[in-house]
Design an enzyme around this catalytic site. Structure first.
Site, PDB file in Angstrom:
ATOM      1  N   SER A  61       0.809  -1.217   0.000  1.00 16.54           N
ATOM      2  CA  SER A  61       0.000   0.000   0.000  1.00 16.54           C
ATOM      3  C   SER A  61       0.844   1.269   0.000  1.00 16.54           C
ATOM      4  O   SER A  61       0.342   2.341  -0.328  1.00 16.54           O
ATOM      5  CB  SER A  61      -0.939   0.006   1.223  1.00 16.54           C
ATOM      6  N   ASP A 176       4.942  -7.770   6.245  1.00 16.15           N
ATOM      7  CA  ASP A 176       5.598  -8.928   6.870  1.00 16.15           C
ATOM      8  C   ASP A 176       5.755  -8.669   8.369  1.00 16.15           C
ATOM      9  O   ASP A 176       5.498  -9.540   9.197  1.00 16.15           O
ATOM     10  CB  ASP A 176       6.988  -9.180   6.252  1.00 16.15           C
ATOM     11  N   HIS A 318      -0.079   5.327   6.721  1.00 15.86           N
ATOM     12  CA  HIS A 318       0.381   5.530   5.350  1.00 15.86           C
ATOM     13  C   HIS A 318       0.928   6.948   5.195  1.00 15.86           C
ATOM     14  O   HIS A 318       0.747   7.785   6.071  1.00 15.86           O
ATOM     15  CB  HIS A 318      -0.775   5.269   4.383  1.00 15.86           C
TER      16      HIS A 318
END
Ligand code: NAG
Ligand code: NAG
Length: 380
Positions: A61, A176, A318
């Site tokens: 993203s 991850d 983000h």
């Protein structure tokens, strides 16, 4: 009619006036540095920036640029993929208004193919172009993205797979870390351990190497996700969103040191791929790590000492349009530094750094094999 148009225009301005951004107005380098080679180079170690005809990207993203164009206070807009603003490959606006690697590359070759424009997912060619990043993807997923990238390049006849020089940017690993704490055991070979992470990246890059001659792979090095917990500090709204978006980041059993150790493991794994030279076995392909995030321990701060929330999308996770521009600037400045002498930390709090220029005496894309010369001549 005209009045209505004016009213609409004013409403539009009122609604969309507040997105902070950062450009590099009128940026240019010496014409010699901006020029392409007299004939198309055959070696990955003598590619000038203007020789690059195709740009692509793999990632999550942060490459799809979720939420980058969202207005403050609108966390729902984080589901939108503002690919055109992505630091690695966004082509919205121009370099004058918004810094991205792709917008810098367009100054060298205005006809470069592959940069994203607008809002949409990876399967909408008109938006994504060669940005294969998928929100939520982990390192194990980028082999599939690599195959999709090869297919997309082959499907577009304006790209000459054999002749054109291609730059593929990769940034992966955050997701991850977000699920690392769910592994049943913790060591390097755990499902989200550093060795597994390294194997996943090697697998994806090998697919690129097998199918894409004349390609430079530039990997944006992992960042220390410990930083995110500092953004959470006393911001319960952010914390709630982070539990939803990044499980392990808010898992208190998984300490700050644990997060940091895994992130360091990923950084070492990335460097190991470069050092081993496994992608330097042919002259028309190479792999370079851009490690500017590695040493950063703190989030960007505003002048008043608080975390600079304008750097982040409304979910505090983000990057915002400004965050992408700031990171795009550091990515470019790192790319043009010689391998072995690249910055491993930058000041995200300082927007005045500016874009640097490639060295005049060695104006090639710095690689493991041409950087010896470059280190002697680097003048930035
Ligand atoms: C990691 O742990 C697993 C499970 O305990 C084990 O099977 C594996 O051999 C270990 N790997 C290393 C490199 O220690
Ligand atoms: C980073 O930049 C900010 C803003 O210019 C400055 O206040 C700060 O001291 C810098 N930090 C470092 C470590 O240089």
């Amino acid at each position: 009619m005209r009045l209505l148009a004016l009213v609409l225009l004013l409403t539009g301005i009122a609604v969309h006036a507040v997105i902070k951004d950062m450009g590099a107005p009128n940026w240019n380098c010496d014409p010699e540095v901006m020029a392409r080679s007299k004939s198309v180079p055959t070696s990955a170690h003598s590619v000038r920036f203007a020789d690059i005809k195709v740009i692509g990207a793999l990632g999550d993203s942060l490459t799809a640029a979720n939420g980058a164009g969202a207005e403050p206070g609108d966390p729902l807009a984080v589901i939108l993929q503002y690919r055109g603003l992505a630091f690695q490959i966004g082509g919205d606006k121009s370099l004058d208004q918004h810094i991205t690697l792709a917008n810098v590359m367009r100054k060298f070759n205005p006809n470069i193919i592959g940069y994203s424009q607008g809002i949409g997912s990876e399967n909408v060619w008109e938006v994504a172009h060669l940005n294969m990043g998928v929100p939520g993807d982990e390192s194990k997923d980028i082999a599939k993205q690599a195959r999709n990238l090869v297919t997309a390049m082959k499907a577009h006849s304006e790209i000459d797979i054999k002749k054109d020089w291609k730059l593929v940017n990769i940034f992966i690993g955050a997701n991850d870390i977000c699920v690392y704490c769910e592994d049943k055991y913790f060591n390097a070979t755990a499902p989200h351990g550093p060795t597994t992470f390294e194997k996943n990246i090697i697998k994806a890059v090998q697919i690129l190497k097998d199918n894409l001659p004349r390609t430079i792979v530039s990997l944006t090095g992992m960042f220390n996700m410990r930083m995110l917990r500092k953004i959470d500090h006393k911001k319960y709204f952010c914390e709630g969103l982070h539990i939803y978006e990044c499980d392990c980041e808010s898992n208190k059993v998984f300490t700050d040191d644990d997060i940091q150790q895994v992130c360091f493991g990923y950084m070492d794994a990335e460097k190991d791929i470069q050092t081993q030279g496994i992608f330097d076995t042919t002259d028309d392909f190479t792999f370079v790590v851009q490690p500017f995030f590695n040493g950063i321990l703190d989030p960007p701060y505003a002048a008043n000492g608080d975390v600079d929330m304008t750097f982040f999308a409304p979910d505090c996770f983000h990057f915002s349009a400004y965050g992408h521009a700031n990171i795009g600037m550091h990515l470019w400045n790192t790319i043009i530094q010689p391998v072995g002498a690249k910055q491993t930390s930058v000041n995200l709090s300082d927007p005045t750094v500016g874009l640097h220029c490639p060295s005049k005496s060695c104006p090639f894309f710095p690689t493991t094999k041409n950087s010896q010369k470059l280190r002697g001549s680097f003048d930035s």
